[in-house]
Write an enzyme that holds these catalytic residues in place. Structure first.
Site, PDB file in Angstrom:
ATOM      1  N   THR A 182      94.475 142.616  38.078  1.00 41.46           N
ATOM      2  CA  THR A 182      95.033 142.295  36.761  1.00 41.46           C
ATOM      3  C   THR A 182      95.799 140.979  36.751  1.00 41.46           C
ATOM      4  OG1 THR A 182      95.204 144.597  36.100  1.00 41.46           O
ATOM      5  CG2 THR A 182      96.720 143.098  35.045  1.00 41.46           C
ATOM      6  N   LYS A 194     100.223 154.214  44.646  1.00 42.97           N
ATOM      7  CA  LYS A 194     100.411 153.844  43.242  1.00 42.97           C
ATOM      8  C   LYS A 194     100.879 155.068  42.486  1.00 42.97           C
ATOM      9  CE  LYS A 194      98.349 151.650  39.190  1.00 42.97           C
ATOM     10  NZ  LYS A 194      97.238 150.917  38.575  1.00 42.97           N
ATOM     11  N   TYR A 214     102.622 178.524  56.980  1.00 45.06           N
ATOM     12  CA  TYR A 214     102.012 179.619  56.209  1.00 45.06           C
ATOM     13  C   TYR A 214     100.653 179.963  56.804  1.00 45.06           C
ATOM     14  CZ  TYR A 214     105.549 178.468  52.716  1.00 45.06           C
ATOM     15  OH  TYR A 214     106.726 178.232  52.085  1.00 45.06           O
ATOM     16  N   THR A 234      96.157 146.544  41.508  1.00 41.08           N
ATOM     17  CA  THR A 234      97.062 147.629  41.908  1.00 41.08           C
ATOM     18  C   THR A 234      96.326 148.942  42.189  1.00 41.08           C
ATOM     19  OG1 THR A 234      97.462 148.244  39.608  1.00 41.08           O
ATOM     20  CG2 THR A 234      99.010 146.678  40.607  1.00 41.08           C
ATOM     21  N   ASP A 235      95.143 149.121  41.587  1.00 39.41           N
ATOM     22  CA  ASP A 235      94.488 150.435  41.662  1.00 39.41           C
ATOM     23  C   ASP A 235      94.231 150.892  43.093  1.00 39.41           C
ATOM     24  OD1 ASP A 235      94.530 150.701  38.944  1.00 39.41           O
ATOM     25  OD2 ASP A 235      92.435 150.158  38.620  1.00 39.41           O
TER      26      ASP A 235
HETATM   27  N1  ASP Z   1      92.118 147.653  37.535  1.00 39.13           N
HETATM   28  C1  ASP Z   1      93.066 146.694  38.063  1.00 39.13           C
HETATM   29  C2  ASP Z   1      92.764 146.494  39.535  1.00 39.13           C
HETATM   30  O1  ASP Z   1      93.115 147.313  40.325  1.00 39.13           O
HETATM   31  C3  ASP Z   1      94.454 147.165  37.846  1.00 39.13           C
HETATM   32  C4  ASP Z   1      95.524 146.225  38.322  1.00 39.13           C
HETATM   33  O2  ASP Z   1      95.311 145.230  38.951  1.00 39.13           O
HETATM   34  O3  ASP Z   1      96.697 146.541  38.049  1.00 39.13           O
HETATM   35  O4  ASP Z   1      92.157 145.526  39.885  1.00 39.13           O
END
Ligand code: ASP
Length: 328
Positions: free
Chosen positions: A7, A153, A272, A82-83
């Protein structure tokens, strides 16, 4: 500064609202000349990808480029979406274990051209961190530096996109920079090993998960499995029991690694019956590792395994290599 997309550098496609990485802004020094006050920067365009299109082969190429040129620079900044940034950061941490200087990923929730962008601060912070004595793969975001192989994230809306629930930040950027005491010491360089095994499946357990689907995956060539289990590492063991799947996997020399689907806390397979049964069938605990780090570590471990895969994974997950889990 290595560009991979995301982004931060995106613009909307002509006539459509969706942001695209094609024709991205690669010349960030021209867009943001203030960066030249932070460091002497060379830029390189490696990929033009939305990070949801990053693949293990891209991690290896990126790591190879960094490994091959690291001695020429004080630090590296990677502009990344970010993804999947936490996956790439984890993979880089395992592919570049012998770091003596920083490798910092950053990105943005809003592109650089947007009025309320967070790209400007994140980029400046990342460049600053890349000049510090932090020999780790980190994520700089929202005035914080996180250990890359501990980050995840957490927010697709707010500007504070990343968290590291089981490991405090490596640095906070306020009026100055506070470095934490748990930053790793520099490690001697190691030869680059590009081997990776992408045929790994990550599955989140849920009530109703049909074990036959996982048995099918095993017979269709899965080489390793990460199970995101409930709580302390529990899986169903009565109706739709996953225990026979784990047992079959062991028979096929396919390691099954267990992380918790809770963002915070440790896997304790003895807590467990669901966890104990999984352990008895051969499952391997990943402690408090993130699912992203466990997946990357398993792919890299399997890529390098020359003997048995289960034993290689057992050895790799017994201890932290680059601070990816809290010692048990
Ligand atoms: N879809 C974008 C990516 O991961 C989202 C981002 O960069 O925040 O490239």
């Amino acid at each position: 500064m290595i560009h991979t997309g995301g982004t931060l550098v995106m613009r909307p496609r002509e006539g459509r609202g969706a942001l695209t990485a094609e024709g991205l802004t690669a010349d960030l020094l021209a867009e943001l000349p203030v960066l030249k006050q932070v460091a002497e920067i060379e830029t390189r365009l490696l990929f033009q990808l939305d990070s949801s299109d990053m693949q293990p082969e891209n991690w290896v190429e990126l790591a190879g480029v960094i490994h091959g040129s690291l001695d020429k620079y004080d630090g590296v900044v990677i502009v990344h979406g970010t993804d999947t940034m936490a996956y790439t950061a984890s993979a880089l941490a395992f592919l570049l274990p012998g770091l003596d200087r920083p490798v910092v990923l950053t990105g943005a929730q809003k592109p650089l051209f947007a009025v309320r962008t967070d790209a400007r601060t994140n980029l400046i912070d990342a460049c600053q961190v890349a000049t510090l004595a932090v020999p780790e793969v980190g994520i700089t975001f929202h005035s914080t530096l996180l250990r890359g192989c501990r980050a995840t994230k957490m927010d697709a809306w707010g500007m504070d996109a990343f968290g590291s629930p089981s490991c405090p930040p490596l640095a906070e950027l306020g009026l100055g920079v506070h470095l934490a005491g748990h930053v790793l010491p520099p490690r001697p360089a190691q030869p680059f090993d590009p081997r990776i095994e992408p045929r790994v499946l990550a599955v989140r357990t849920f009530p109703g998960l049909e074990p036959r689907l996982l048995q099918g995956a095993l017979t269709s060539g899965v080489r390793g499995m990460v199970i995101e289990a409930f709580g302390a590492g529990n899986v169903p063991r009565l109706t739709r029991s996953l225990i026979p799947v784990i047992d079959t996997a062991r028979g096929l020399d396919v390691p099954v690694v267990i992380v918790s689907q809770c963002p915070r806390g440790n896997v304790d397979l003895s807590a467990y019956e669901g966890g104990s049964a999984a352990e008895a069938a051969g499952a391997i605990s990943a402690g408090d590792m993130t699912a992203e780090a466990a997946l990357a570590k398993l792919m890299i471990t399997l890529g390098r395994a020359t003997g048995g895969r289960v034993q290689a994974a057992r050895d790799a997950f017994a201890a932290a290599l680059v601070g990816e889990m809290t010692p048990r």
